[in-house]
Scaffold this active site. Structure first.
Site, PDB file in Angstrom:
ATOM      1  N   GLY A   8       0.825  -1.212   0.000  1.00 41.78           N
ATOM      2  CA  GLY A   8       0.000   0.000   0.000  1.00 41.78           C
ATOM      3  C   GLY A   8       0.857   1.258   0.000  1.00 41.78           C
ATOM      4  O   GLY A   8       0.479   2.280   0.568  1.00 41.78           O
ATOM      5  N   ARG A  11      -0.062   5.332  -1.864  1.00 46.90           N
ATOM      6  CA  ARG A  11      -0.838   6.475  -1.359  1.00 46.90           C
ATOM      7  C   ARG A  11      -0.957   6.422   0.164  1.00 46.90           C
ATOM      8  O   ARG A  11      -0.564   5.424   0.792  1.00 46.90           O
ATOM      9  CB  ARG A  11      -2.215   6.571  -2.015  1.00 46.90           C
ATOM     10  CG  ARG A  11      -3.116   5.391  -1.791  1.00 46.90           C
ATOM     11  CD  ARG A  11      -4.377   5.545  -2.646  1.00 46.90           C
ATOM     12  NE  ARG A  11      -5.244   4.396  -2.507  1.00 46.90           N
ATOM     13  CZ  ARG A  11      -6.169   4.270  -1.552  1.00 46.90           C
ATOM     14  NH1 ARG A  11      -6.345   5.228  -0.664  1.00 46.90           N
ATOM     15  NH2 ARG A  11      -6.921   3.187  -1.491  1.00 46.90           N
ATOM     16  N   ASN A  86       1.885  -2.278   5.523  1.00 49.49           N
ATOM     17  CA  ASN A  86       1.073  -1.076   5.729  1.00 49.49           C
ATOM     18  C   ASN A  86      -0.332  -1.194   5.126  1.00 49.49           C
ATOM     19  O   ASN A  86      -1.275  -0.624   5.668  1.00 49.49           O
ATOM     20  CB  ASN A  86       1.809   0.120   5.107  1.00 49.49           C
ATOM     21  CG  ASN A  86       0.888   1.294   4.865  1.00 49.49           C
ATOM     22  OD1 ASN A  86       0.553   2.049   5.786  1.00 49.49           O
ATOM     23  ND2 ASN A  86       0.416   1.454   3.628  1.00 49.49           N
ATOM     24  N   SER A 141      -2.834  -0.090  14.500  1.00 51.22           N
ATOM     25  CA  SER A 141      -3.741   1.036  14.719  1.00 51.22           C
ATOM     26  C   SER A 141      -4.055   1.117  16.206  1.00 51.22           C
ATOM     27  O   SER A 141      -3.928   0.108  16.915  1.00 51.22           O
ATOM     28  CB  SER A 141      -5.047   0.788  13.966  1.00 51.22           C
ATOM     29  OG  SER A 141      -6.043   1.716  14.357  1.00 51.22           O
ATOM     30  N   TYR A 154     -12.595  -4.412  11.853  1.00 53.47           N
ATOM     31  CA  TYR A 154     -11.348  -3.646  11.760  1.00 53.47           C
ATOM     32  C   TYR A 154     -10.548  -3.794  13.061  1.00 53.47           C
ATOM     33  O   TYR A 154      -9.341  -4.055  13.040  1.00 53.47           O
ATOM     34  CB  TYR A 154     -11.662  -2.174  11.466  1.00 53.47           C
ATOM     35  CG  TYR A 154     -10.427  -1.307  11.251  1.00 53.47           C
ATOM     36  CD1 TYR A 154      -9.728  -1.363  10.049  1.00 53.47           C
ATOM     37  CD2 TYR A 154      -9.959  -0.443  12.238  1.00 53.47           C
ATOM     38  CE1 TYR A 154      -8.593  -0.582   9.842  1.00 53.47           C
ATOM     39  CE2 TYR A 154      -8.837   0.344  12.047  1.00 53.47           C
ATOM     40  CZ  TYR A 154      -8.162   0.272  10.846  1.00 53.47           C
ATOM     41  OH  TYR A 154      -7.031   1.045  10.643  1.00 53.47           O
ATOM     42  N   LYS A 158      -6.786  -5.558  13.580  1.00 51.08           N
ATOM     43  CA  LYS A 158      -5.616  -4.832  14.092  1.00 51.08           C
ATOM     44  C   LYS A 158      -5.106  -5.433  15.406  1.00 51.08           C
ATOM     45  O   LYS A 158      -3.907  -5.461  15.662  1.00 51.08           O
ATOM     46  CB  LYS A 158      -5.957  -3.343  14.256  1.00 51.08           C
ATOM     47  CG  LYS A 158      -6.195  -2.630  12.922  1.00 51.08           C
ATOM     48  CD  LYS A 158      -4.978  -2.714  12.015  1.00 51.08           C
ATOM     49  CE  LYS A 158      -5.153  -1.985  10.702  1.00 51.08           C
ATOM     50  NZ  LYS A 158      -3.960  -2.029   9.850  1.00 51.08           N
TER      51      LYS A 158
HETATM   52  P1  NAP Z   1      -5.508   4.540   2.642  1.00 52.74           P
HETATM   53  O1  NAP Z   1      -5.199   5.958   2.360  1.00 52.74           O
HETATM   54  O2  NAP Z   1      -6.891   4.034   2.409  1.00 52.74           O
HETATM   55  O3  NAP Z   1      -4.445   3.613   1.871  1.00 52.74           O
HETATM   56  C1  NAP Z   1      -4.527   2.219   1.970  1.00 52.74           C
HETATM   57  C2  NAP Z   1      -3.415   1.619   1.140  1.00 52.74           C
HETATM   58  O4  NAP Z   1      -3.517   0.185   1.207  1.00 52.74           O
HETATM   59  C3  NAP Z   1      -3.509   2.003  -0.316  1.00 52.74           C
HETATM   60  O5  NAP Z   1      -2.217   2.193  -0.841  1.00 52.74           O
HETATM   61  C4  NAP Z   1      -4.158   0.786  -0.947  1.00 52.74           C
HETATM   62  O6  NAP Z   1      -3.781   0.684  -2.293  1.00 52.74           O
HETATM   63  C5  NAP Z   1      -3.583  -0.348  -0.115  1.00 52.74           C
HETATM   64  N1  NAP Z   1      -4.437  -1.530  -0.111  1.00 52.74           N
HETATM   65  C6  NAP Z   1      -5.687  -1.638   0.412  1.00 52.74           C
HETATM   66  N2  NAP Z   1      -6.172  -2.862   0.191  1.00 52.74           N
HETATM   67  C7  NAP Z   1      -5.223  -3.557  -0.472  1.00 52.74           C
HETATM   68  C8  NAP Z   1      -5.155  -4.868  -0.988  1.00 52.74           C
HETATM   69  N3  NAP Z   1      -6.169  -5.739  -0.863  1.00 52.74           N
HETATM   70  N4  NAP Z   1      -4.021  -5.249  -1.627  1.00 52.74           N
HETATM   71  C9  NAP Z   1      -2.994  -4.389  -1.788  1.00 52.74           C
HETATM   72  N5  NAP Z   1      -3.009  -3.122  -1.329  1.00 52.74           N
HETATM   73  C10 NAP Z   1      -4.117  -2.708  -0.678  1.00 52.74           C
HETATM   74  O7  NAP Z   1      -5.212   4.199   4.166  1.00 52.74           O
HETATM   75  P2  NAP Z   1      -4.114   4.813   5.166  1.00 52.74           P
HETATM   76  O8  NAP Z   1      -4.828   5.741   6.051  1.00 52.74           O
HETATM   77  O9  NAP Z   1      -2.920   5.265   4.440  1.00 52.74           O
HETATM   78  O10 NAP Z   1      -3.792   3.499   6.024  1.00 52.74           O
HETATM   79  C11 NAP Z   1      -2.605   2.756   5.869  1.00 52.74           C
HETATM   80  C12 NAP Z   1      -2.517   1.769   7.020  1.00 52.74           C
HETATM   81  O11 NAP Z   1      -2.523   2.482   8.262  1.00 52.74           O
HETATM   82  C13 NAP Z   1      -3.700   0.810   7.090  1.00 52.74           C
HETATM   83  O12 NAP Z   1      -3.274  -0.456   7.507  1.00 52.74           O
HETATM   84  C14 NAP Z   1      -4.597   1.428   8.146  1.00 52.74           C
HETATM   85  O13 NAP Z   1      -5.419   0.473   8.771  1.00 52.74           O
HETATM   86  C15 NAP Z   1      -3.554   2.000   9.090  1.00 52.74           C
HETATM   87  N6  NAP Z   1      -4.036   3.088   9.935  1.00 52.74           N
HETATM   88  C16 NAP Z   1      -4.532   4.240   9.411  1.00 52.74           C
HETATM   89  C17 NAP Z   1      -4.959   5.246  10.271  1.00 52.74           C
HETATM   90  C18 NAP Z   1      -5.504   6.549   9.788  1.00 52.74           C
HETATM   91  O14 NAP Z   1      -5.978   7.334  10.631  1.00 52.74           O
HETATM   92  N7  NAP Z   1      -5.477   6.874   8.503  1.00 52.74           N
HETATM   93  C19 NAP Z   1      -4.896   5.065  11.657  1.00 52.74           C
HETATM   94  C20 NAP Z   1      -4.380   3.878  12.156  1.00 52.74           C
HETATM   95  C21 NAP Z   1      -3.945   2.897  11.286  1.00 52.74           C
HETATM   96  P3  NAP Z   1      -4.870   0.380  -3.466  1.00 52.74           P
HETATM   97  O15 NAP Z   1      -6.072   1.183  -3.176  1.00 52.74           O
HETATM   98  O16 NAP Z   1      -4.158   0.697  -4.710  1.00 52.74           O
HETATM   99  O17 NAP Z   1      -5.112  -1.080  -3.312  1.00 52.74           O
END
Ligand code: NAP
Length: 250
Positions: A8, A11, A86, A141, A154, A158
């Site tokens: 991931g 982005r 990630n 998370s 979710y 996690k």
């Molecule tokens: P995001 O903007 O939605 O990005 C998610 C990334 O994961 C994208 O690059 C997406 O790429 C990839 N992805 C999703 N499903 C996939 C799959 N089946 N196979 C391959 N790639 C996949 O989310 P984010 O906020 O950056 O989150 C990144 C990580 O941090 C996640 O694990 C999330 O749970 C964790 N997190 C986020 C937050 C927050 O507040 N944002 C807080 C705590 C933890 P494609 O769409 O191209 O597949």
């Protein structure tokens, strides 16, 4: 040459991590479901490394895609130094614990937990074969410990990642591979965009002692520090990157 996998990494938080590691000279192998066309500009904007970065379009939940991804990495670079797990998804629709469906449960668990576990298993075996020190960093998370009854799948995924961290940390210590968990709080990305107004208000009211949104760079800086080798006698550690959300107050 050093090689880092960032799932991931095209982005959101993953792209922040990719930018930081590329800046430090890592050649990257990035996995995502988006097409090459959709991500090529962003990949091209990453700082150049010893060998050009690799983007692989594939689904983390798909065993064949994971295997093909690993094969491409070994064919292209011949080594793996760092794995950053990630990639992750939130439920497509937030549903109460008493209403949520098996379909939503499987969708989230297959990507966040099962996909991450089996990719880690494959990469760990490759790291052991190459007999070089390595690092594995799992992005979990605050949902690993904070229960949200409107997205139970979710939270479960996690919480599972926390155990994945412990299991691999124990199993890989003898092979010179350190495993860490980074626990982001509320980070400004597309994932949190639907709840922006709600979180703006909660943060202003003091939900996080440090009253601001986290950024992908906040998480990336932590990953970069863990990759630096300065934590070489620590494994299985959890680092909260959450503005102090995890602190309890009386
Ligand atoms: P995001 O903007 O939605 O990005 C998610 C990334 O994961 C994208 O690059 C997406 O790429 C990839 N992805 C999703 N499903 C996939 C799959 N089946 N196979 C391959 N790639 C996949 O989310 P984010 O906020 O950056 O989150 C990144 C990580 O941090 C996640 O694990 C999330 O749970 C964790 N997190 C986020 C937050 C927050 O507040 N944002 C807080 C705590 C933890 P494609 O769409 O191209 O597949």
């Amino acid at each position: 040459m050093r090689v880092a996998i960032v799932t991931g990494g095209a982005r959101g938080i993953g792209y922040g991590i990719a930018q930081a590691l590329a800046k430090e000279g890592y050649s990257l192998a990035i996995l995502g479901r988006s097409s090459h066309t959709d991500v090529k500009e962003r990949i091209a904007q990453l700082p150049a490394a010893a060998q050009p970065h690799l983007y692989f379009q594939g689904d983390l939940a798909n065993a064949q895609h994971r295997t093909a991804f690993c094969r491409r990495i070994m064919d292209t670079f011949g080594q793996i130094d760092v794995l950053v797990n990630n990639a992750g998804v939130a439920p497509k629709v937030r549903m109460d614990l008493l209403e949520t469906t098996e379909e939503s449960f499987d969708f989230v668990m297959d990507i966040n937990l099962k996909g991450t576990f089996f990719l880690t298993q494959q990469v760990a075996n490759l790291m052991i074969q190459q007999n070089r020190p390595g690092k594995i960093i799992n992005i979990s998370s605050l949902s690993a410990y904070a229960a949200s009854t409107n997205r139970p799948e979710y939270c479960l995924s996690k919480a599972g990642i926390s155990m994945v961290t412990k299991l691999f940390a124990l199993r890989l210590a003898d092979h010179g591979i350190n495993v860490y968990e980074v626990r982001p709080g509320i980070i400004n990305t597309e994932m949190t965009a639907p709840a922006k107004t709600k979180y703006d208000a909660l943060i202003a009211e003091g939900l996080t002692p440090i009253r601001r949104w986290g950024t992908p760079q906040d998480v990336a800086n932590t990953v970069s520090a863990l990759c630096s080798g300065k934590f070489s006698f620590s494994t299985g550690e959890v680092i909260n990157v959450d503005g102090g959300f995890h602190l309890r107050e009386l």
